[in-house]
Motif scaffolding. Structure first.
Motif, PDB file in Angstrom:
ATOM      1  N   HIS A   1      24.216 -22.993  46.828  1.00 40.08           N
ATOM      2  CA  HIS A   1      23.195 -22.399  45.960  1.00 40.08           C
ATOM      3  C   HIS A   1      23.241 -20.872  46.053  1.00 40.08           C
ATOM      4  O   HIS A   1      23.191 -20.174  45.030  1.00 40.08           O
ATOM      5  CB  HIS A   1      21.806 -22.897  46.358  1.00 40.08           C
TER       6      HIS A   1
ATOM      7  N   TYR B   1      16.163 -17.778  33.370  1.00 41.56           N
ATOM      8  CA  TYR B   1      15.419 -18.949  33.815  1.00 41.56           C
ATOM      9  C   TYR B   1      14.273 -19.278  32.876  1.00 41.56           C
ATOM     10  O   TYR B   1      13.734 -18.415  32.190  1.00 41.56           O
ATOM     11  CB  TYR B   1      14.830 -18.709  35.222  1.00 41.56           C
TER      12      TYR B   1
ATOM     13  N   THR C   1      11.542 -20.532  43.901  1.00 40.91           N
ATOM     14  CA  THR C   1      11.220 -21.955  44.065  1.00 40.91           C
ATOM     15  C   THR C   1      12.380 -22.696  44.704  1.00 40.91           C
ATOM     16  O   THR C   1      12.220 -23.414  45.699  1.00 40.91           O
ATOM     17  CB  THR C   1      10.893 -22.591  42.689  1.00 40.91           C
ATOM     18  N   TYR C   2      13.572 -22.530  44.144  1.00 41.43           N
ATOM     19  CA  TYR C   2      14.732 -23.262  44.648  1.00 41.43           C
ATOM     20  C   TYR C   2      15.133 -22.794  46.047  1.00 41.43           C
ATOM     21  O   TYR C   2      15.529 -23.608  46.899  1.00 41.43           O
ATOM     22  CB  TYR C   2      15.907 -23.130  43.675  1.00 41.43           C
TER      23      TYR C   2
ATOM     24  N   HIS D   1      15.324 -25.275  49.387  1.00 41.60           N
ATOM     25  CA  HIS D   1      16.525 -25.370  50.224  1.00 41.60           C
ATOM     26  C   HIS D   1      16.219 -24.982  51.673  1.00 41.60           C
ATOM     27  O   HIS D   1      16.641 -25.666  52.621  1.00 41.60           O
ATOM     28  CB  HIS D   1      17.634 -24.456  49.679  1.00 41.60           C
TER      29      HIS D   1
ATOM     30  N   GLU E   1      11.484 -19.014  39.498  1.00 43.96           N
ATOM     31  CA  GLU E   1      12.327 -20.208  39.612  1.00 43.96           C
ATOM     32  C   GLU E   1      13.316 -20.076  40.767  1.00 43.96           C
ATOM     33  O   GLU E   1      13.533 -21.018  41.520  1.00 43.96           O
ATOM     34  CB  GLU E   1      13.071 -20.476  38.305  1.00 43.96           C
ATOM     35  N   GLU E   2      13.920 -18.884  40.906  1.00 40.24           N
ATOM     36  CA  GLU E   2      14.853 -18.694  42.014  1.00 40.24           C
ATOM     37  C   GLU E   2      14.127 -18.771  43.353  1.00 40.24           C
ATOM     38  O   GLU E   2      14.635 -19.351  44.319  1.00 40.24           O
ATOM     39  CB  GLU E   2      15.571 -17.343  41.891  1.00 40.24           C
TER      40      GLU E   2
END
Length: 288
Positions: free
Chosen positions: A209, A224, A266-267, A271, A263-264
């Protein structure tokens, strides 16, 4: 093909069937030859296709400044890899960049100068195949040039292969590895009490990622669709990881003048929290 200009005994300028200037390399290809002679195609070892006249001059300068022993070694090594890996598409630039690197490396080591590769661990994780090429190559170099190179050099060599892979942007690999390294350092320092299993599937997914995030950032492809509900949910359920991600946000803003999207964040939070939870569970299991 006819000789337009003799650069030295082993290099000549010519033109292909599209009337584009090419540089032809081959042992003795220019020896006792003259302009207008037909090139003996049995002597051709490599043909370089410059993008324009300026690029042609640069390639000629490289070829004339690098001793034949380095050019021949790299050509043989890269050609073998291309033969063994038919699906690997390398730009011909690798012959020059790697020869130039090899020449500088051997000269440094003969003078007792060794460079530390601060991104070695990241290169090993992100570019496993290319790192294997580097490891094998330093063994071959040691035999051919009588220099005992450390694994740091395998990492440097690996980046040349990454940069030469078609579809890669030049010099991206170093910048990608740098960003990945900086994010990892923040995570490890924030969760200093945890020893992450870097060979685990979860950690490798995290690295993947990060790698593609860095690639998208470098290519300005970070677009995004913000999901406010998911962002709020992750903030609540991944509180520890989200705290770490805020530090990553500050680092990206300070060093790269880039503001992470929701969004970034969030991911990244998902992770990181997954790896934290898995690492803690493994530690508890080991204690029993």
């Amino acid at each position: 093909m006819k000789i337009n200009k003799i650069l030295n005994n082993n290099l000549v300028l010519s033109r292909n069937d599209k009337n584009e200037e090419i540089i032809v390399k081959g042992l003795g290809i220019g020896f006792h030859a003259k302009r207008g002679d037909t090139i003996d195609e049995t002597l051709i070892e490599k043909i370089f296709y410059p993008e324009n006249h300026q690029n042609s001059v640069q390639i000629q300068q490289y070829l004339l400044s690098i001793p034949e022993e380095y050019l021949d070694f790299v050509q043989k090594y890269v050609d073998q890899i291309r033969k063994d890996e038919p699906d690997l598409h390398l730009n011909n630039s690798i012959y020059l960049s790697l020869s130039d690197h090899l020449m500088g490396t051997v000269d440094r080591f003969r003078k007792g100068i060794s460079l530390k590769n601060v991104l070695l661990l990241d290169i090993q994780q992100l570019y496993k195949k290319e790192y294997e090429y580097g490891l094998h190559m330093i063994r071959e170099i040691s035999q051919a040039f009588q220099v005992d190179l450390p694994v740091d050099e395998a990492g440097f060599i690996a980046l040349h292969f990454v940069n030469a892979e078609e579809g890669q942007q030049n010099n991206d690999s170093y910048q990608i590895a740098m960003i990945v390294n900086q994010v990892q350092e923040i995570v490890k320092n924030y969760f200093s009490e945890i020893t992450f299993n870097e060979s685990s599937l979860y950690y490798q997914r995290f690295l993947t990622h990060l790698k593609y995030f860095a690639q998208r950032y470098l290519h300005k492809e970070l677009q995004y669709d913000e999901d406010e509900n998911l962002f709020q949910l992750v903030q609540e359920q991944c509180r520890e990881a989200y705290g770490c991600v805020k530090l990553i946000y500050l680092m990206m803003e300070e060093k790269y003048h880039y503001a992470l999207s929701k969004e970034e964040m969030t991911y990244l939070s998902i992770h990181i929290q997954t790896n934290v939870d898995k690492s803690r569970a493994a530690a508890k299991k080991a204690e029993k």
